[in-house]
Motif scaffolding. Structure first.
Motif, short mmCIF file in Angstrom:
data_model
loop_
_atom_site.label_atom_id
_atom_site.label_comp_id
_atom_site.label_asym_id
_atom_site.label_seq_id
_atom_site.Cartn_x
_atom_site.Cartn_y
_atom_site.Cartn_z
N ARG A 127 -7.60 7.37 3.66
CA ARG A 127 -8.58 5.79 3.32
C ARG A 127 -8.13 5.57 1.92
O ARG A 127 -8.11 3.72 1.89
CB ARG A 127 -10.08 5.84 2.26
N GLN A 128 -6.58 5.83 1.34
CA GLN A 128 -5.60 5.43 0.06
C GLN A 128 -4.68 4.55 1.24
O GLN A 128 -4.33 2.89 0.60
CB GLN A 128 -5.70 6.52 -0.30
N ILE A 129 -4.40 5.14 2.47
CA ILE A 129 -3.22 4.80 3.46
C ILE A 129 -3.78 2.91 3.56
O ILE A 129 -3.32 2.19 3.43
CB ILE A 129 -3.06 5.70 4.29
N ASN A 130 -5.30 2.67 4.14
CA ASN A 130 -5.89 2.04 4.94
C ASN A 130 -6.38 0.48 4.16
O ASN A 130 -6.07 -0.85 3.91
CB ASN A 130 -7.30 2.59 5.19
N SER A 131 -6.33 1.31 2.41
CA SER A 131 -6.12 0.23 1.70
C SER A 131 -5.12 -0.48 1.22
O SER A 131 -5.23 -1.42 1.00
CB SER A 131 -6.79 1.19 0.04
N LEU A 132 -3.79 0.24 0.83
CA LEU A 132 -2.21 -0.53 1.56
C LEU A 132 -2.39 -0.92 2.27
O LEU A 132 -1.89 -2.24 2.23
CB LEU A 132 -1.60 1.01 0.98
N VAL A 133 -2.68 -0.79 3.58
CA VAL A 133 -2.71 -1.37 4.55
C VAL A 133 -3.29 -2.59 4.73
O VAL A 133 -2.53 -3.98 5.27
CB VAL A 133 -2.73 -0.54 5.93
N ASN A 134 -4.36 -2.93 4.24
CA ASN A 134 -5.12 -3.72 4.54
C ASN A 134 -5.35 -4.82 3.01
O ASN A 134 -4.76 -5.91 3.46
CB ASN A 134 -6.83 -3.33 3.44
N GLU A 135 -4.42 -4.41 1.96
CA GLU A 135 -3.99 -4.89 0.82
C GLU A 135 -2.30 -5.78 1.30
O GLU A 135 -2.24 -6.65 1.26
CB GLU A 135 -3.76 -3.98 -0.22
N TRP A 136 -1.64 -5.45 2.09
CA TRP A 136 -0.49 -5.82 2.42
C TRP A 136 -0.83 -6.86 3.64
O TRP A 136 0.11 -7.64 3.19
CB TRP A 136 0.32 -4.95 3.14
N TYR A 137 -1.61 -6.70 4.47
CA TYR A 137 -2.00 -7.63 5.31
C TYR A 137 -1.71 -8.84 4.47
O TYR A 137 -1.89 -10.05 5.16
CB TYR A 137 -3.27 -7.26 6.38
N SER A 138 -3.45 -8.44 3.71
CA SER A 138 -3.33 -10.23 3.13
C SER A 138 -2.48 -10.97 2.23
O SER A 138 -2.83 -11.95 2.42
CB SER A 138 -4.73 -10.02 1.92
N GLU A 139 -1.73 -9.75 1.73
CA GLU A 139 -0.44 -10.71 1.27
C GLU A 139 0.69 -11.04 2.12
O GLU A 139 0.61 -12.51 1.78
CB GLU A 139 0.43 -9.70 0.02
N GLU A 140 1.03 -10.54 2.86
CA GLU A 140 1.60 -11.33 4.44
C GLU A 140 0.40 -12.75 4.07
O GLU A 140 1.47 -13.38 4.85
CB GLU A 140 1.97 -10.54 5.20
N LEU A 141 -0.32 -12.35 5.05
CA LEU A 141 -1.36 -13.70 5.21
C LEU A 141 -1.25 -14.91 4.58
O LEU A 141 -1.07 -15.60 5.09
CB LEU A 141 -1.96 -12.82 5.97
N SER A 142 -1.84 -14.10 2.86
CA SER A 142 -1.26 -15.69 1.98
C SER A 142 -0.25 -15.88 1.81
O SER A 142 0.13 -17.71 1.91
CB SER A 142 -1.42 -14.62 0.86
N GLU A 143 1.12 -15.45 2.19
CA GLU A 143 2.11 -15.72 1.98
C GLU A 143 2.85 -16.23 3.50
O GLU A 143 2.92 -17.86 3.12
CB GLU A 143 3.59 -14.97 2.28
N ASN A 144 2.37 -16.37 5.24
CA ASN A 144 1.68 -16.84 6.32
C ASN A 144 1.56 -18.53 6.11
O ASN A 144 1.99 -19.24 6.38
CB ASN A 144 1.48 -16.29 7.23
#
Length: 313
Positions: A127-144
């Motif tokens: 669950r904690q790994i999922n949380s980090l991956v989900n947040e990283w995805y949002s950050e990358e998407l925001s930057e794109n």
């Protein structure tokens, strides 16, 4: 045995639509999948909570907040989502609820696709790994997305929700501005009145007395910007912004502010040297000489040069 009650939570965001995921991730698709899962496990559905057009980073989602309130009130014992990212993409939010508040409230959190289940202790690291991956995805998407917007600004494309007062969005290209024949004469009048010696406050009072619709009233009359307060009177601030906006020269000036963080809605203003300026992108309303004359007069008044009687800003 008492039948457990489950709350079903669905979310669809603008990001999903932009990524072409609207059909597969639709609210109806999520709801059908989760109802079937709940029935299969013999859970009684207390209610379905759904948020549409809300980012998973935000906690101010109406249905999300209502569900958490009901969870704290003990109205159900299980929250069911398609994936953990549907619940939240914010790692801090996931940690706070999944591992702190939900155990205190007696809430079990379950997802169908990525097999999250807070009743399983061994599941916590996943669950904690999922949380980090989900947040990283949002950050990358925001930057794109930010990079795409910046490129469009540098090409001189207009990206605002509403055209500036005096202009309309081109019906054939929403990123291009065309002169609004109804309001452009008011812009010209504002410049002429200022050069004649009237202050911004005096101009605002004159426009209000003549019953000329304010920018917000114009938007409302056209079915736009209905969520904001309708300003009935012209203000000196509105007049001043029109007098200082180079958009009336036919230039596009954008990128004046940026989001503080990909997690935040709040923005901060940027210095002028970071603004994105592209000249001659659309038809002008005000001549360069007139715009410069207004600028000089404003500077003189700001410095306290003796203005014409009755012209105090």
């Amino acid at each position: 045995m008492k039948q457990e009650k489950v709350a079903i939570y669905c979310r669809l965001s603008v990001e999903d639509t932009n990524k072409g995921m609207a059909e597969s991730e639709s609210i109806q698709n999520q709801k059908s999948l989760l109802l079937e899962y709940a029935e299969k496990h013999g859970w009684m559905v207390y209610g379905v909570y759904a948020d549409e057009d809300y980012s998973g980073l935000r906690e101010d989602r109406p249905a999300f907040r209502k569900m958490l309130q009901d969870a704290g009130d003990g109205r159900f014992s299980i929250i069911l989502c398609k994936t953990q990212s549907r619940f939240t993409r914010n790692a801090a939010t996931a940690e706070r609820y999944l591992h702190e508040l939900f155990p205190l409230w007696g809430i079990r959190f379950v997802t169908v696709v990525d097999h999250v289940d807070t009743s399983l202790r061994a599941n916590k690291k996943a669950r904690q790994i999922n949380s980090l991956v989900n947040e990283w995805y949002s950050e990358e998407l925001s930057e794109n997305i930010r990079a795409v917007f910046r490129r469009k600004m540098e090409e001189g494309q207009f990206l605002g929700n509403y055209a500036p007062y005096g202009y309309l969005k081109d019906p054939f290209c929403r990123h291009h501005l065309v002169v609004d024949r109804e309001t452009a004469p008011v812009v010209e009048e504002i410049y002429d009145l200022y050069l004649s010696g009237l202050s911004c406050k005096m101009i605002a009072e004159r426009l209000t007395a003549k019953a000329i619709l304010t920018p917000s009233q114009v938007k409302k009359s056209r079915g736009q910007d209905m969520g904001r307060k309708d300003c009935q009177r012209w203000s000196a601030g509105t007049v001043r912004k029109i007098l200082q906006n180079p958009v009336y020269l036919g230039h596009m000036v954008q990128g004046k502010e940026e989001k503080i963080s990909f997690k935040e809605k709040r923005t901060r203003e940027l210095p002028k040297n970071r603004w994105i300026v592209v000249e001659n992108t659309h038809e002008s309303i005000v001549a360069q000489e007139k715009f410069e004359d207004v600028g000089r007069m404003m500077e003189e008044r700001r410095k306290g040069a003796a203005p014409t009687p009755g012209t105090k800003e």
